[in-house]
Design a protein around this motif. Structure first.
Motif, PDB file in Angstrom:
ATOM      1  N   SER A 156      22.965  36.409  50.090  1.00 38.83           N
ATOM      2  CA  SER A 156      24.272  35.814  49.808  1.00 38.83           C
ATOM      3  C   SER A 156      24.516  34.659  50.770  1.00 38.83           C
ATOM      4  CB  SER A 156      25.370  36.862  49.966  1.00 38.83           C
ATOM      5  OG  SER A 156      25.451  37.292  51.324  1.00 38.83           O
TER       6      SER A 156
ATOM      7  N   ARG B  51      16.172  36.470  48.542  1.00 38.71           N
ATOM      8  CA  ARG B  51      17.494  36.142  48.016  1.00 38.71           C
ATOM      9  C   ARG B  51      18.538  36.759  48.925  1.00 38.71           C
ATOM     10  NH1 ARG B  51      14.034  36.649  43.794  1.00 38.71           N
ATOM     11  NH2 ARG B  51      14.179  35.024  42.178  1.00 38.71           N
TER      12      ARG B  51
ATOM     13  N   GLU C 155      23.874  46.726  46.586  1.00 41.26           N
ATOM     14  CA  GLU C 155      24.167  46.504  45.170  1.00 41.26           C
ATOM     15  C   GLU C 155      23.712  47.688  44.322  1.00 41.26           C
ATOM     16  OE1 GLU C 155      23.040  42.926  43.339  1.00 41.26           O
ATOM     17  OE2 GLU C 155      24.505  41.733  44.420  1.00 41.26           O
TER      18      GLU C 155
ATOM     19  N   GLU D 186      21.080  44.037  51.425  1.00 43.85           N
ATOM     20  CA  GLU D 186      21.976  43.526  50.387  1.00 43.85           C
ATOM     21  C   GLU D 186      21.587  44.070  49.010  1.00 43.85           C
ATOM     22  OE1 GLU D 186      24.214  39.503  51.725  1.00 43.85           O
ATOM     23  OE2 GLU D 186      22.460  39.268  50.424  1.00 43.85           O
TER      24      GLU D 186
ATOM     25  N   ARG E 143      20.536  34.626  39.824  1.00 42.48           N
ATOM     26  CA  ARG E 143      21.581  35.340  40.542  1.00 42.48           C
ATOM     27  C   ARG E 143      22.593  34.364  41.102  1.00 42.48           C
ATOM     28  NH1 ARG E 143      20.344  40.242  42.754  1.00 42.48           N
ATOM     29  NH2 ARG E 143      22.543  40.131  43.367  1.00 42.48           N
ATOM     30  N   PRO E 144      23.669  34.096  40.378  1.00 36.54           N
ATOM     31  CA  PRO E 144      24.664  33.125  40.841  1.00 36.54           C
ATOM     32  C   PRO E 144      25.288  33.478  42.187  1.00 36.54           C
ATOM     33  CG  PRO E 144      25.012  33.680  38.532  1.00 36.54           C
ATOM     34  CD  PRO E 144      24.006  34.643  39.055  1.00 36.54           C
ATOM     35  N   ASP E 145      25.270  34.766  42.543  1.00 36.04           N
ATOM     36  CA  ASP E 145      25.863  35.203  43.806  1.00 36.04           C
ATOM     37  C   ASP E 145      24.869  35.160  44.962  1.00 36.04           C
ATOM     38  OD1 ASP E 145      24.338  37.210  42.649  1.00 36.04           O
ATOM     39  OD2 ASP E 145      25.474  38.815  43.635  1.00 36.04           O
ATOM     40  N   ARG E 146      23.680  34.633  44.712  1.00 35.74           N
ATOM     41  CA  ARG E 146      22.657  34.584  45.746  1.00 35.74           C
ATOM     42  C   ARG E 146      22.078  33.180  45.871  1.00 35.74           C
ATOM     43  NH1 ARG E 146      24.464  38.854  46.736  1.00 35.74           N
ATOM     44  NH2 ARG E 146      23.424  40.862  47.007  1.00 35.74           N
TER      45      ARG E 146
END
Length: 222
Positions: free
Chosen positions: A34, A32, A68, A64, A17-20
């Protein structure tokens, strides 16, 4: 492991998860979050966790994740508040998480039952016509209040007749190989399933079949 040694051991980028960021607890993957939420909660490597702090971070991660999930559901189509909350609970999110998520989405304007009703009524009228009773029943099933339903779904006999007539005429094109009685029964069944009233159905049958179906040979009685 004792509470004294229960600690955050690493905070690293999450490969999946690049956003986490992945928070490791006692050397094992844990949560996980942000980067923004980690900053807001002041999460740090080496922090010793109390049960209260651990619960707060777990709640934040669940919120979070639920946001999503909610946004993915809303991307597919608009949803009522009750419908969205129900879907989140079905996905396993706790009531406290769902309530917080709904409050956030409501404040951001992502969920609005008044706007949802307008969307649903317009969608039904243009693509899948329904009788007034059926339309109201659909909205109630989605958790819409009677007050909002009554404000948006007003009874217009001519509008309901026009919608039923258009639906019947479209469906009739698929029934040309059948005799008239069968055609009438199929049209009646379709309109009945769509929730149109018998008075509307009678008018439609007479219009569609050019007055050939009188009261005496109407296939189904009131």
């Amino acid at each position: 492991m004792s509470e004294e040694t229960d600690a955050i051991t690493r905070i690293v980028p999450d490969r999946r998860r690049p956003d986490r960021l992945l928070i490791e607890r006692n050397g094992l993957p844990w949560l996980r979050l942000s980067a923004l939420r980690i900053s807001e909660l002041d999460v740090r490597t080496g922090e010793v966790l109390t049960p209260e702090r651990r619960a707060r971070l777990e709640h934040a991660a669940a919120v979070e994740e639920a946001i999503e999930a909610a946004l993915r559901l809303l991307a597919a189509r608009p949803r009522s508040e009750a419908e969205l909350a129900r879907r989140l609970r079905q996905k396993g999110f706790r009531d406290a998480v769902v309530q917080e998520v709904m409050t956030k989405l409501r404040a951001l304007g992502y969920v609005d039952d008044r706007a949802f009703v307008a969307f649903w009524v317009a969608q039904r009228r243009t693509s899948r016509p329904r009788g007034i009773a059926a339309l109201r029943q659909e909205l109630r099933a989605k958790g819409i209040t009677d007050e909002l339903i009554e404000a948006a779904v007003t009874h217009d006999a001519e509008e309901e007749f026009s919608a039923a007539l258009a639906l019947a005429q479209k469906h009739l094109g698929r029934l040309q190989q059948h005799d008239r009685v069968t055609q009438e029964r199929r049209v009646i069944g379709l309109l009945q399933r769509r929730g149109f009233s018998w008075s509307v159905i009678r008018r439609v049958v007479r219009e569609v079949f050019s007055g050939k179906a009188g009261d005496d040979d109407f296939p189904l009685a009131d």
